[in-house]
Design a protein around this motif. Structure first.
Motif, short mmCIF file in Angstrom:
data_model
loop_
_atom_site.label_atom_id
_atom_site.label_comp_id
_atom_site.label_asym_id
_atom_site.label_seq_id
_atom_site.Cartn_x
_atom_site.Cartn_y
_atom_site.Cartn_z
N LYS A 5 -11.13 -4.18 -2.90
CA LYS A 5 -9.89 -4.13 -2.14
C LYS A 5 -9.91 -5.21 -1.06
N SER A 25 -9.44 -7.33 2.36
CA SER A 25 -9.37 -7.01 3.78
C SER A 25 -7.93 -7.23 4.26
N ALA A 31 -5.30 -9.68 2.43
CA ALA A 31 -4.02 -9.17 1.93
C ALA A 31 -2.85 -9.92 2.54
N ARG A 74 -5.51 -11.78 -7.54
CA ARG A 74 -6.93 -11.42 -7.55
C ARG A 74 -7.31 -10.89 -8.93
N ASP A 93 0.84 -1.19 0.00
CA ASP A 93 0.00 0.00 0.00
C ASP A 93 0.88 1.25 0.00
#
Length: 224
Positions: A189, A191, A195, A183, A44
């Motif tokens: 997105k 969770s 992740a 994915r 991220d």
């Protein structure tokens, strides 16, 4: 490691674990090098300002490093490509410094993980590819811990679907590592738990027909 929102932190310092070789660099350069590795792995982009690292501990062990290189030589002789033999980094999170340093001393061994989605934890080890996806729960303000950076040679990687059953996937003949399928584009997105699970390497080494207790391709390096 600590969640970094508007807190002050003590000056960083370097501690060398007994029995580990000192490097010809000061604490500042070691910490900067380690933080660069961590930040370069983030999943991220928002994580860049989210963590504060206050000290670096060199735990690289000459025995494990020589075994990592021996693994690379053996796989090169077996015809592995340069890309398959590339040295990269992977990460583990611990609550205490003692836990992190113990793995630095004994190596990462099978039966050390509660995850089983990519393979039997009794036959391989799990380690994260992203330094901001180190546990299945969200980070919260003020949380702290210890990250172990490991050197890793992934070798031949097999992409597999995650398996949430109790019929564990075995190490794949001719491979050294399992990773989860990507994915689909446009998916929501993930969770924090998703992740975390999807960013795992499942690493194993089969020698003499049996899985090794400590895969040589994982070498503990630095604790922060």
């Amino acid at each position: 490691l600590r969640d970094a929102q508007r807190e002050s932190f003590p000056p960083f310092s370097l501690f060398l674990a007994p029995g580990f070789p000192a490097e010809a660099e000061d604490s500042r350069s070691l910490l900067q090098r380690a933080v660069s590795v961590l930040q370069g792995s983030y999943l991220d982009p928002a994580s860049q300002g989210g963590f504060q690292y206050s000290q670096a501990i060199l735990v690289e062990n000459d025995v494990f490093l020589s075994e990592l290189r021996a693994f690379a030589r053996a796989k090169e002789a077996a015809g592995y490509s340069r890309e398959e033999l590339e040295e990269t980094f992977a990460f583990l999170l611990f609550d205490t410094e003692e836990e992190a340093r113990k793995v630095g001393q004994t190596g990462l061994r099978v039966n050390s993980s509660s995850i089983s989605t990519l393979g039997d934890p009794a036959k391989g080890v799990y380690i994260s590819k992203h330094a901001d996806c180190l546990h299945p729960r969200p980070w919260h303000h003020g949380k702290s811990g210890y990250i172990l950076i490991c050197k890793l040679i992934k070798g031949k990687v097999r992409v597999i679907p995650e398996d949430y059953t109790t019929t564990y996937t075995c190490p794949s003949p001719g491979y050294d590592c399992h990773v989860a399928e990507s994915r689909r584009a446009g998916s929501a997105k993930p969770s924090p738990c998703q992740a975390f699970e999807q960013s795992q390497y499942y690493v194993y080494e089969v020698r003499g027909g049996s899985p090794a207790e400590r895969p040589r391709q994982v070498c503990p390096y630095i604790v922060l």
